[in-house]
Design a protein around this motif. Structure first.
Motif, PDB file in Angstrom:
ATOM      1  N   ARG A  69      36.426  36.707  23.906  1.00  0.00           N
ATOM      2  CA  ARG A  69      37.165  37.477  24.893  1.00  0.00           C
ATOM      3  C   ARG A  69      36.567  38.871  24.947  1.00  0.00           C
ATOM      4  O   ARG A  69      36.127  39.414  23.928  1.00  0.00           O
ATOM      5  CB  ARG A  69      38.641  37.587  24.518  1.00  0.00           C
ATOM      6  N   VAL A  70      36.569  39.428  26.129  1.00  0.00           N
ATOM      7  CA  VAL A  70      36.040  40.776  26.317  1.00  0.00           C
ATOM      8  C   VAL A  70      37.212  41.738  26.269  1.00  0.00           C
ATOM      9  O   VAL A  70      38.106  41.688  27.108  1.00  0.00           O
ATOM     10  CB  VAL A  70      35.293  40.903  27.657  1.00  0.00           C
ATOM     11  N   SER A  71      37.221  42.601  25.271  1.00  0.00           N
ATOM     12  CA  SER A  71      38.319  43.557  25.153  1.00  0.00           C
ATOM     13  C   SER A  71      38.098  44.729  26.094  1.00  0.00           C
ATOM     14  O   SER A  71      37.016  44.933  26.631  1.00  0.00           O
ATOM     15  CB  SER A  71      38.419  44.064  23.710  1.00  0.00           C
ATOM     16  N   SER A  72      39.150  45.509  26.264  1.00  0.00           N
ATOM     17  CA  SER A  72      39.073  46.653  27.176  1.00  0.00           C
ATOM     18  C   SER A  72      38.079  47.694  26.701  1.00  0.00           C
ATOM     19  O   SER A  72      37.629  48.520  27.465  1.00  0.00           O
ATOM     20  CB  SER A  72      40.466  47.295  27.310  1.00  0.00           C
ATOM     21  N   GLY A  73      37.705  47.627  25.413  1.00  0.00           N
ATOM     22  CA  GLY A  73      36.780  48.618  24.892  1.00  0.00           C
ATOM     23  C   GLY A  73      35.316  48.227  24.991  1.00  0.00           C
ATOM     24  O   GLY A  73      34.444  48.964  24.523  1.00  0.00           O
ATOM     25  N   GLU A  74      35.014  47.077  25.592  1.00  0.00           N
ATOM     26  CA  GLU A  74      33.616  46.664  25.680  1.00  0.00           C
ATOM     27  C   GLU A  74      32.832  47.587  26.605  1.00  0.00           C
ATOM     28  O   GLU A  74      33.367  48.140  27.567  1.00  0.00           O
ATOM     29  CB  GLU A  74      33.510  45.214  26.215  1.00  0.00           C
ATOM     30  N   PHE A  86      33.971  35.035  30.225  1.00  0.00           N
ATOM     31  CA  PHE A  86      33.390  33.736  29.890  1.00  0.00           C
ATOM     32  C   PHE A  86      34.158  32.624  30.590  1.00  0.00           C
ATOM     33  O   PHE A  86      34.985  31.942  29.977  1.00  0.00           O
ATOM     34  CB  PHE A  86      33.402  33.533  28.368  1.00  0.00           C
ATOM     35  N   ASP A  87      33.884  32.453  31.873  1.00  0.00           N
ATOM     36  CA  ASP A  87      34.495  31.349  32.585  1.00  0.00           C
ATOM     37  C   ASP A  87      33.735  30.062  32.247  1.00  0.00           C
ATOM     38  O   ASP A  87      32.785  30.059  31.461  1.00  0.00           O
ATOM     39  CB  ASP A  87      34.527  31.609  34.089  1.00  0.00           C
ATOM     40  N   PHE A  88      34.169  28.958  32.838  1.00  0.00           N
ATOM     41  CA  PHE A  88      33.584  27.657  32.505  1.00  0.00           C
ATOM     42  C   PHE A  88      32.079  27.642  32.715  1.00  0.00           C
ATOM     43  O   PHE A  88      31.325  27.197  31.836  1.00  0.00           O
ATOM     44  CB  PHE A  88      34.251  26.573  33.369  1.00  0.00           C
ATOM     45  N   ASP A  89      31.601  28.126  33.852  1.00  0.00           N
ATOM     46  CA  ASP A  89      30.170  28.096  34.144  1.00  0.00           C
ATOM     47  C   ASP A  89      29.382  28.959  33.170  1.00  0.00           C
ATOM     48  O   ASP A  89      28.281  28.581  32.741  1.00  0.00           O
ATOM     49  CB  ASP A  89      29.918  28.575  35.580  1.00  0.00           C
ATOM     50  N   ALA A  93      26.472  27.718  30.552  1.00  0.00           N
ATOM     51  CA  ALA A  93      25.148  28.334  30.628  1.00  0.00           C
ATOM     52  C   ALA A  93      24.691  28.818  29.259  1.00  0.00           C
ATOM     53  O   ALA A  93      23.512  28.674  28.892  1.00  0.00           O
ATOM     54  CB  ALA A  93      25.169  29.500  31.624  1.00  0.00           C
ATOM     55  N   ILE A  94      25.603  29.381  28.482  1.00  0.00           N
ATOM     56  CA  ILE A  94      25.265  29.834  27.124  1.00  0.00           C
ATOM     57  C   ILE A  94      24.892  28.648  26.251  1.00  0.00           C
ATOM     58  O   ILE A  94      23.915  28.700  25.489  1.00  0.00           O
ATOM     59  CB  ILE A  94      26.457  30.617  26.529  1.00  0.00           C
TER      60      ILE A  94
END
Length: 332
Positions: A69-74, A86-89, A93-94
């Motif tokens: 998850r991408v936090s607000s502090g990224e 990080f959605d399904f696509d 891809a990763i």
């Protein structure tokens, strides 16, 4: 609360980075365990390292994105490619970017080894991945159920709160039909159970036998349990295993007690009776995990305990509190 007990900290963005090697199947609230072998700022960095670092030795493999998850502090500059989340696509891809660099045969359904990629702490992580197995679900199939007994998920979490490591000695002095006992024994935790109700104990024995577990229950009123009863053979009920307490001169034979306080929907447990139970627990263990439907903070304090942690478990309109206490004043 269970995560705080097992790891000593709260999860951040759904994960805990720790050096504690805990079986993910211990908790119904842990999805899996990633053993970190590689770290990088982006998936390309993981892929480059994986090309040389992963040695399959003929085993098939699968790469799966296990969380992030991408936090607000990224960093909003998105230098590591996570700004969009990080959605399904993006997850697929990763997986492809890393998997293409690994020498070996990929197997999507039943690989010999699972490899996981994740994003945590601002970095991409990679290593062997172990999924949690929902072993507690098997324990729902009890031949002797009870409508207000703890669910297997909650019982297992309560055991983990009481025994964050499996070498501890636990007592359940109001064991009922044995839900907590079954979860503890299934994790290899030493536990004994008592109950004042012979019908409940009959059900507990049937349930324990259903899962091939030993008979660890006896008929006793918990307020009459004496630490001397656990002094070992020939006269004791069980041999003591709380060696650390014994070495420190503490006569209490258990590391923790789990008490699902008796209740029903039509009447409440009298405060005096509850106090007697709490004081009895204090003679048996320094730490007590209480499950209650009522607010009992005053009784906890009067019995010589302090509250270390708590949470609320809800099922529809029905609420239970789980309260972790430690003794600050010895019961007599």
């Amino acid at each position: 609360m269970e995560m705080r007990s097992l790891f000593g900290e709260n999860p951040i963005n759904g994960c805990v980075i720790t050096d504690k090697n805990i079986d993910p199947s211990r908790s119904p609230f842990i999805r899996g365990k990633l053993t970190i072998r590689l770290e990088a700022n982006d998936p390309a960095g993981i892929a480059e390292q994986a090309a040389d670092a992963v040695r399959l030795e003929g085993r098939t493999f699968k790469v799966t994105f296990v969380g992030g998850r991408v936090s607000s502090g990224e960093d909003a500059s998105d230098s590591n490619g996570v700004k969009g989340g990080f959605d399904f696509d993006r997850q697929r891809a990763i997986e492809r970017e890393i998997g293409w660099r690994i020498v070996g045969k990929a197997e999507m359904r039943r690989p010999d080894i699972w490899l996981g990629a994740a994003f945590a702490g601002g970095r991409f992580l990679f290593g062997e991945y172990e999924q949690s197995e929902a072993v507690w679900l098997k324990h729902n199939d009890k031949p002797q159920p009870y409508s207000t007994a703890l669910s297997t998920r909650v019982a297992r979490a309560v055991v983990n709160i009481a025994a964050p490591t499996t070498d501890l000695r636990i007592i359940d002095p109001c064991c009922g039909i044995g839900t907590v006992l079954i979860e503890a024994l299934s994790m290899g935790i030493s536990i004994v159970g008592f109950d004042i109700n012979p019908l409940a104990l009959k059900g507990a024995r049937i349930n324990l036998a259903r899962f091939g577990m030993p008979d660890v229950v006896k008929l006793r009123d918990m307020t009459k349990l004496d630490p001397a009863m656990f002094a070992g053979p020939p006269g004791g009920v069980v041999a003591p295993q709380n060696q650390s307490a014994a070495a420190a001169g503490d006569p209490r034979p258990f590391d923790a007690a789990i008490i699902d306080l008796p209740y029903n929907l039509c009447s409440k447990l009298p405060s005096a009776e509850r106090l007697a139970m709490l004081r009895s627990a204090g003679r048996l263990a320094e730490r007590v995990i209480l499950v209650t439907t009522e607010l009992i903070d005053d009784d906890i304090a009067e019995a010589g305990f302090a509250i270390a942690d708590r949470c609320v478990v809800r099922k529809g309109r029905f609420e239970r509190q789980i309260i972790a206490c430690y003794q600050i004043q010895r019961s007599m």
